[in-house]
Design a protein around this motif. Structure first.
Motif, PDB file in Angstrom:
ATOM      1  N   ALA A 108       0.834  -1.207   0.000  1.00 44.98           N
ATOM      2  CA  ALA A 108       0.000   0.000   0.000  1.00 44.98           C
ATOM      3  C   ALA A 108       0.867   1.255   0.000  1.00 44.98           C
ATOM      4  CB  ALA A 108      -0.931  -0.015   1.205  1.00 44.98           C
ATOM      5  N   GLU A 109       1.928   1.241   0.770  1.00 49.25           N
ATOM      6  CA  GLU A 109       2.842   2.392   0.814  1.00 49.25           C
ATOM      7  C   GLU A 109       3.533   2.600  -0.522  1.00 49.25           C
ATOM      8  OE1 GLU A 109       5.429   1.525   4.063  1.00 49.25           O
ATOM      9  OE2 GLU A 109       4.005   2.207   5.589  1.00 49.25           O
ATOM     10  N   TRP A 110       3.814   1.521  -1.230  1.00 45.78           N
ATOM     11  CA  TRP A 110       4.441   1.627  -2.554  1.00 45.78           C
ATOM     12  C   TRP A 110       3.465   2.144  -3.610  1.00 45.78           C
ATOM     13  CZ3 TRP A 110       7.138  -3.861  -2.624  1.00 45.78           C
ATOM     14  CH2 TRP A 110       8.298  -3.806  -1.831  1.00 45.78           C
ATOM     15  N   GLY A 111       2.168   1.989  -3.359  1.00 44.62           N
ATOM     16  CA  GLY A 111       1.182   2.397  -4.352  1.00 44.62           C
ATOM     17  C   GLY A 111       0.740   1.252  -5.254  1.00 44.62           C
ATOM     18  N   ILE A 112       0.814   0.025  -4.760  1.00 47.05           N
ATOM     19  CA  ILE A 112       0.437  -1.160  -5.541  1.00 47.05           C
ATOM     20  C   ILE A 112      -1.097  -1.225  -5.670  1.00 47.05           C
ATOM     21  CG2 ILE A 112       0.499  -3.685  -5.593  1.00 47.05           C
ATOM     22  CD1 ILE A 112       3.203  -2.274  -6.174  1.00 47.05           C
ATOM     23  N   ASP A 113      -1.563  -1.673  -6.841  1.00 46.71           N
ATOM     24  CA  ASP A 113      -3.000  -1.742  -7.120  1.00 46.71           C
ATOM     25  C   ASP A 113      -3.532  -3.167  -7.250  1.00 46.71           C
ATOM     26  OD1 ASP A 113      -3.304   1.211  -7.644  1.00 46.71           O
ATOM     27  OD2 ASP A 113      -1.876   0.724  -9.243  1.00 46.71           O
ATOM     28  N   TYR A 114      -2.649  -4.157  -7.329  1.00 49.20           N
ATOM     29  CA  TYR A 114      -3.059  -5.524  -7.673  1.00 49.20           C
ATOM     30  C   TYR A 114      -2.050  -6.482  -7.074  1.00 49.20           C
ATOM     31  CZ  TYR A 114      -4.434  -9.245 -11.126  1.00 49.20           C
ATOM     32  OH  TYR A 114      -4.858 -10.379 -11.757  1.00 49.20           O
ATOM     33  N   LEU A 115      -2.525  -7.544  -6.448  1.00 51.34           N
ATOM     34  CA  LEU A 115      -1.641  -8.554  -5.879  1.00 51.34           C
ATOM     35  C   LEU A 115      -2.023  -9.931  -6.408  1.00 51.34           C
ATOM     36  CD1 LEU A 115       0.540  -9.596  -3.889  1.00 51.34           C
ATOM     37  CD2 LEU A 115      -1.280  -9.709  -2.141  1.00 51.34           C
ATOM     38  N   LYS A 116      -1.095 -10.570  -7.106  1.00 45.41           N
ATOM     39  CA  LYS A 116      -1.242 -11.982  -7.472  1.00 45.41           C
ATOM     40  C   LYS A 116      -0.600 -12.801  -6.366  1.00 45.41           C
ATOM     41  CE  LYS A 116       0.228 -15.468 -10.852  1.00 45.41           C
ATOM     42  NZ  LYS A 116       1.001 -15.716 -12.099  1.00 45.41           N
ATOM     43  N   TYR A 117      -1.379 -13.694  -5.764  1.00 44.47           N
ATOM     44  CA  TYR A 117      -0.949 -14.402  -4.562  1.00 44.47           C
ATOM     45  C   TYR A 117      -0.930 -15.898  -4.838  1.00 44.47           C
ATOM     46  CZ  TYR A 117      -0.326 -14.355   0.567  1.00 44.47           C
ATOM     47  OH  TYR A 117       0.167 -14.440   1.848  1.00 44.47           O
ATOM     48  N   ASP A 118       0.272 -16.475  -4.900  1.00 45.47           N
ATOM     49  CA  ASP A 118       0.485 -17.847  -5.360  1.00 45.47           C
ATOM     50  C   ASP A 118       0.391 -18.854  -4.210  1.00 45.47           C
ATOM     51  OD1 ASP A 118       0.976 -19.700  -7.390  1.00 45.47           O
ATOM     52  OD2 ASP A 118       2.676 -18.589  -8.200  1.00 45.47           O
ATOM     53  N   TRP A 119       0.665 -20.147  -4.519  1.00 44.26           N
ATOM     54  CA  TRP A 119       0.369 -21.219  -3.577  1.00 44.26           C
ATOM     55  C   TRP A 119       1.511 -22.224  -3.460  1.00 44.26           C
ATOM     56  CZ3 TRP A 119      -2.470 -21.418   0.414  1.00 44.26           C
ATOM     57  CH2 TRP A 119      -2.920 -22.620   0.967  1.00 44.26           C
ATOM     58  N   CYS A 120       2.745 -21.815  -3.706  1.00 45.70           N
ATOM     59  CA  CYS A 120       3.883 -22.721  -3.525  1.00 45.70           C
ATOM     60  C   CYS A 120       4.348 -22.739  -2.071  1.00 45.70           C
ATOM     61  CB  CYS A 120       5.043 -22.285  -4.423  1.00 45.70           C
ATOM     62  SG  CYS A 120       4.832 -22.709  -6.167  1.00 45.70           S
ATOM     63  N   ASN A 121       4.953 -23.844  -1.664  1.00 47.53           N
ATOM     64  CA  ASN A 121       5.575 -23.968  -0.343  1.00 47.53           C
ATOM     65  C   ASN A 121       4.618 -23.623   0.796  1.00 47.53           C
ATOM     66  OD1 ASN A 121       8.359 -24.545  -1.396  1.00 47.53           O
ATOM     67  ND2 ASN A 121       8.089 -22.501  -2.255  1.00 47.53           N
ATOM     68  N   THR A 122       3.428 -24.200   0.716  1.00 49.26           N
ATOM     69  CA  THR A 122       2.369 -23.884   1.685  1.00 49.26           C
ATOM     70  C   THR A 122       2.053 -25.069   2.598  1.00 49.26           C
ATOM     71  OG1 THR A 122       0.773 -24.456  -0.048  1.00 49.26           O
ATOM     72  CG2 THR A 122       1.258 -22.122   0.270  1.00 49.26           C
TER      73      THR A 122
END
Length: 371
Positions: A108-122
């Protein structure tokens, strides 16, 4: 709609590339066509500092993510980033497990608008719980951020993710071929037709603000024919999929750009009803797909799954369909729909007389039928 770095560049990314992609997206008309997000996939990460805050790779992103986000925003575009619910990303970089709220605050501080959230090593995590954690973190971060759930469909996210994320992957990774499966040993990546078939039975879960995601586009990455490019783009439009280009925008040819910016196909994909299309019937390797659109209109698409030329005969009197999901009826025998071929961009009169078309292998015939 947007662009993602993974399909073409994998881990070979840096801030120069991202700036150049943003420049080209504006200059070549893609932004005007609706492409909005510039998404940085895996391998942007550096190390965490002594307090646990993540930093970008200082060699690849020496100016920092805030400066890069500011640059992308200055172009009228939005920027996306990538992380993972596990301890490490799929590329072996620091994951967000245990750092979800710190990472969300940082983005949020960087100004990001979109997060792709993956599922490796879970190991040991439950998908629904893990994704609810990052959702809570993003909501606390104080900036609207789209959450792309990249769980590969293993835990049926379409059943629980509507209030968790904005889009969710329904399959494993796409592979750059039209009709094949690539076996990696411990996992398999899927061709375009294989992924399309796996969308069967999922349309009732999609709608405005919560989308089935069959993965990013392979158009322009060198393996598909022009016909296959059209078919790939058309079918992603028919199933109301996110349109994330995955090629090198800086060096693509005219045909690739024309496919990715076809206004008629994009309008079908982006239709405000947000209803996913469906396979109506199959005859001699040719599939007939329908998609309800706003203002009583419909999209009609014929997909030739074979490599041979097929004849498509359309008898409008017989093509009557009731879609119980949308409570819409398609009845060209009674409704004088106007026909527009969205690939040739030609109006073809109204429904009534039978039509016959020759359809090349792995190609599509796509119409918008409006009242």
């Amino acid at each position: 709609m947007g662009w993602n770095s993974w399909n073409k560049f994998a881990c070979n990314i840096d801030e120069k590339l991202i700036r150049e992609i943003a420049d080209v997206m504006v200059a070549n008309g893609m932004k005007d066509a609706g492409y909005t997000y510039i998404n940085i996939d895996d391998c942007w990460h550096g190390d965490r500092d002594s307090l646990g805050f993540i930093h970008p790779d200082p060699e690849r992103f020496p100016s920092g993510m805030k400066a890069l986000a500011d640059y992308v925003h200055s172009k009228g575009l939005k920027i996306g980033i990538y992380s993972d619910a596990g301890s490490q990303t799929c590329g072996g970089r620091p994951g967000s497990r245990g750092y979800e709220f710190q990472d969300a605050m940082t983005y949020a501080e960087w100004g990001i608008d979109y997060l792709k959230y993956d599922w490796c090593n879970t190991e040991g995590l439950r998908a629904e719980g893990a994704y609810k954690t990052i959702t809570a973190a993003l909501k606390k971060a104080g900036r609207p951020i789209v959450l792309s759930i990249c769980e590969w469909g293993s835990d049926k996210p379409w059943e629980w993710a509507q209030d968790v994320g904005h889009l969710w992957r329904t399959t494993g990774d796409i592979y750059n071929c039209f009709d094949c499966i690539h076996d990696h040993g411990t996992w398999k990546s899927l061709g375009i037709m294989q992924i399309l078939d796996m969308q069967e039975g999922l349309r009732q879960y999609a709608g405005p603000g919560h989308w089935n995601d069959p993965d990013m586009l392979e158009i322009g990455n060198g393996q598909l024919t022009p016909a296959q490019d059209r078919a790939h783009f058309s079918m992603w439009a028919m199933i109301a999929a996110p349109l994330m280009s995955g090629n090198d925008l800086r060096s693509m040819d005219k045909n690739t750009l024309e496919v990715l910016t076809n206004p008629g196909v994009i309008a079908i994909n982006q239709d405000s009803l947000g209803i996913q299309g469906f396979r109506h019937l199959v005859k001699d390797s040719v599939e007939c797909w329908l998609k309800p659109l706003e203002d009583g209109a419909w999209a009609l698409c014929y997909l030739n799954r074979s490599t041979e030329v097929k004849t498509v005969s359309i008898d409008w009197q017989d093509l009557q369909v009731t879609d119980e999901h949308s409570n819409r009826q398609f009845n060209p025998g009674k409704t004088p729909y106007k026909i527009r071929n969205v690939w040739t961009k030609k109006d073809m009169g109204s429904v009534g007389k039978k039509m016959t078309h020759s359809l090349a292998g792995h190609d599509v015939l796509m119409f918008k039928l409006s009242i």
